[in-house]
Write a protein that holds these residues in place. Sequence first.
Motif, short mmCIF file in Angstrom:
data_model
loop_
_atom_site.label_atom_id
_atom_site.label_comp_id
_atom_site.label_asym_id
_atom_site.label_seq_id
_atom_site.Cartn_x
_atom_site.Cartn_y
_atom_site.Cartn_z
N ARG A 166 0.75 -1.32 -0.21
CA ARG A 166 0.02 -0.05 -0.06
C ARG A 166 0.87 1.27 0.11
O ARG A 166 0.72 2.29 -0.85
N ASP A 170 1.07 4.09 -2.88
CA ASP A 170 0.61 5.66 -2.74
C ASP A 170 1.80 6.34 -3.22
O ASP A 170 1.54 7.43 -3.75
N ARG A 205 -5.56 6.46 -8.46
CA ARG A 205 -6.05 7.43 -7.44
C ARG A 205 -7.55 7.21 -7.35
O ARG A 205 -8.02 7.37 -6.01
N GLU A 206 -8.24 6.76 -8.17
CA GLU A 206 -9.66 6.52 -7.93
C GLU A 206 -10.01 5.29 -7.25
O GLU A 206 -11.01 5.30 -6.41
N GLN A 207 -8.96 4.53 -7.17
CA GLN A 207 -8.91 3.45 -5.98
C GLN A 207 -8.46 3.62 -4.80
O GLN A 207 -8.41 2.83 -3.87
N GLY A 208 -8.10 4.88 -4.55
CA GLY A 208 -7.85 5.36 -3.07
C GLY A 208 -6.45 5.19 -2.82
O GLY A 208 -6.32 5.69 -1.38
N THR A 210 -4.24 7.61 -2.30
CA THR A 210 -4.16 9.08 -2.32
C THR A 210 -3.20 9.60 -1.16
O THR A 210 -3.30 10.82 -1.01
N ARG A 211 -2.71 8.83 -0.19
CA ARG A 211 -2.08 9.13 1.05
C ARG A 211 -0.83 10.06 0.90
O ARG A 211 -0.44 10.84 1.65
#
Length: 216
Positions: A166, A170, A205-208, A210-211
């Motif tokens: 993850r 990111d 980005r749409e999958q999250g 984004t951190r």
Amino acid sequence: MTSDHLWSDAQLLWDFQLMGHEPRPCSVAIGLGSHDLGVADATAGLYLRGLAPVVLFTGATSRTTRDRMPRGEAEHYRERALELGVPGDAVLVEPRARNTGENIRFSRELLTARGISVSSVLLVSKPYEERRAYATARRLWPDVEVVSASAPMTLAEYVDSIGDARLVLDMLVGAVQRLMVYPARGFMIELEIPGPVAAAFERLREQGFTRRLVLA
């Protein structure tokens, strides 16, 4: 999005960030501080191959390194390089930088203060930040030749070495976004982003993932 599609997009971003420069002798090898000690390993390896007469590690701490590198990224990198056989008198430490721009500016200032003439730089970063580091150096240090370098690893190998998929995804997304928004802020030169890379960035980005995004 399936896992296969996700990793296919991540691979696109990974491959795009690799500049494909062939390491060659330069005035100095600069290791950019981060959470990844592999940057210190790669920098030390370049020195031990005779590709630079001096090594400079740059970096303070960040939210991802303050616990694992309490003495500062540059200092932990220095300690790692010494373990690998780089002599102490060949290593400089710049302990203040907290972002890539400061890495470049403060390194330049330190080398100037030490009277070290620089015409070319082996700029060593994490593999997925080669292009970002290059674009930043070309903006802030335009009179030197920049050769981007990193540990020769596949995306899968890198994820295994970090142990946090993850975090890597990111970081990949964040690195590409900075190439999109930072040139207008004067932080780096503008580099073309191919359409398939931009599309993969948007999907991740749409999958999250984004951190590590900055406010555009």
